[in-house]
Write an enzyme that holds these catalytic residues in place. Structure first.
Site, mmCIF file in Angstrom:
data_model
loop_
_atom_site.group_PDB
_atom_site.id
_atom_site.type_symbol
_atom_site.label_atom_id
_atom_site.label_comp_id
_atom_site.label_asym_id
_atom_site.label_seq_id
_atom_site.Cartn_x
_atom_site.Cartn_y
_atom_site.Cartn_z
ATOM 1 C CG ASP A 1 99.575 78.691 46.090
ATOM 2 O OD1 ASP A 1 99.930 77.693 45.791
ATOM 3 O OD2 ASP A 1 100.451 79.476 46.419
ATOM 4 C CB SER B 1 97.715 76.229 35.455
ATOM 5 O OG SER B 1 98.934 75.405 35.967
ATOM 6 C CG HIS C 1 96.123 68.548 45.789
ATOM 7 N ND1 HIS C 1 96.714 69.949 45.636
ATOM 8 C CD2 HIS C 1 97.304 67.712 45.310
ATOM 9 C CE1 HIS C 1 97.821 69.919 45.031
ATOM 10 N NE2 HIS C 1 98.484 68.811 44.987
ATOM 11 C CG LEU D 1 77.828 80.497 43.415
ATOM 12 C CD1 LEU D 1 78.021 82.101 43.674
ATOM 13 C CD2 LEU D 1 78.487 79.595 44.487
#
Length: 259
Positions: free
Chosen positions: A37, A83, A55, A147
């Site tokens: 964030d 989101s 971003h 991973l």
């Protein structure tokens, strides 16, 4: 102290080494969820006209973050990138830039080490090109054993639970069961199997940058017993020392799983 703040110099490297040595395989979280964030604030503070600069810097930081996790033995990382609310609320140019940046990130991660990339979220509300890139990255890395990287794109925690329940009901119906039978036998474990992350361990630790202290509809079901760690640094400013301090803090906690 200046070297530590700036994240460079011999004192910083010594401190990084000390923090790493304090961690053991037993104390490293298996699954880390990250809510990056502050990208837009970072761009604004530096005088950039477009949030895309923030971003893009945030995406670069996420590549670093994943390497940090991999290097200390974390097995699963979930990144909250876009989101469902973002898809509805961001202005068209910022959203267009963000979609392009996420597509580039997914493509790059699918060629990183032996990582396995998985899209976590809905594809039907994403731009077609981004959905295709995410599907291709997931397909290309499906056999990788390194991973496990979950990319939460077009994601919403409440929507995920609704989708899981719908999937569970449909599966039960295909097997010839009645709703009454399902209501009688329904368990949290059954719902968990139908989440986007079905089959994966829940996150042990959820990290959020920029000082914000809220979940923002991220992994609502899975984080029921997670530990949380909040970092004041804006996303692009996150340092490895911040990450290792989070790991040390987690290692020192007495996990009580809701008790």
């Amino acid at each position: 102290m200046t070297e530590l703040k700036q994240g460079r110099g011999p004192l910083y490297r010594l401190y990084i080494g000390r923090l790493r040595r304090s961690l053991t395989p037993e104390t490293v979280p298996h699954h880390v969820a990250m809510m990056i964030d502050g990208n837009r604030r970072w761009a604004r503070q530096l005088g950039f006209e477009s949030a895309a600069h923030g971003h893009r810097a945030g995406a670069a930081k996420m590549r670093e973050f994943l390497r940090w996790c991999d290097d200390i033995g974390v097995k699963v990382v979930s990144l909250y990138l876009l989101s469902n609310d973002n898809l509805r609320k961001r202005d068209s140019q910022e959203l267009s830039d963000l979609v392009e940046i996420i597509a580039e990130l997914a493509e790059e991660l699918s060629h990183e080490r032996d990582w396995r990339v998985q899209h976590v979220g809905r594809s039907d509300n994403l731009p077609q090109g981004l959905a295709a890139v995410l599907a291709d990255a997931q397909r290309r890395t499906s056999g990788h054993t390194g991973l496990h990287v979950n990319l939460a794109v077009g994601y919403g925690g409440r929507g995920e639970i609704v989708d899981a329940v719908r999937s569970l009901i449909a599966a039960h119906h295909r097997q010839g069961g009645s709703l009454e039978d399902l209501a009688e036998s329904l368990t949290p474990e059954q719902i968990g199997e139908h989440l986007y992350t079905g089959g994966q361990p829940d996150p042990d630790l959820v990290i959020r940058t920029s000082g914000e202290q809220r979940l923002s509809d991220f992994l609502l079901w899975q984080s029921a017993h997670s530990e949380f760690y909040f970092v004041e640094a804006l996303g692009p400013d996150l340092r490895e020392v911040d990450f290792l301090r989070a790991m040390r803090d987690y290692a020192e906690r007495d996990r009580r799983y809701g008790s």
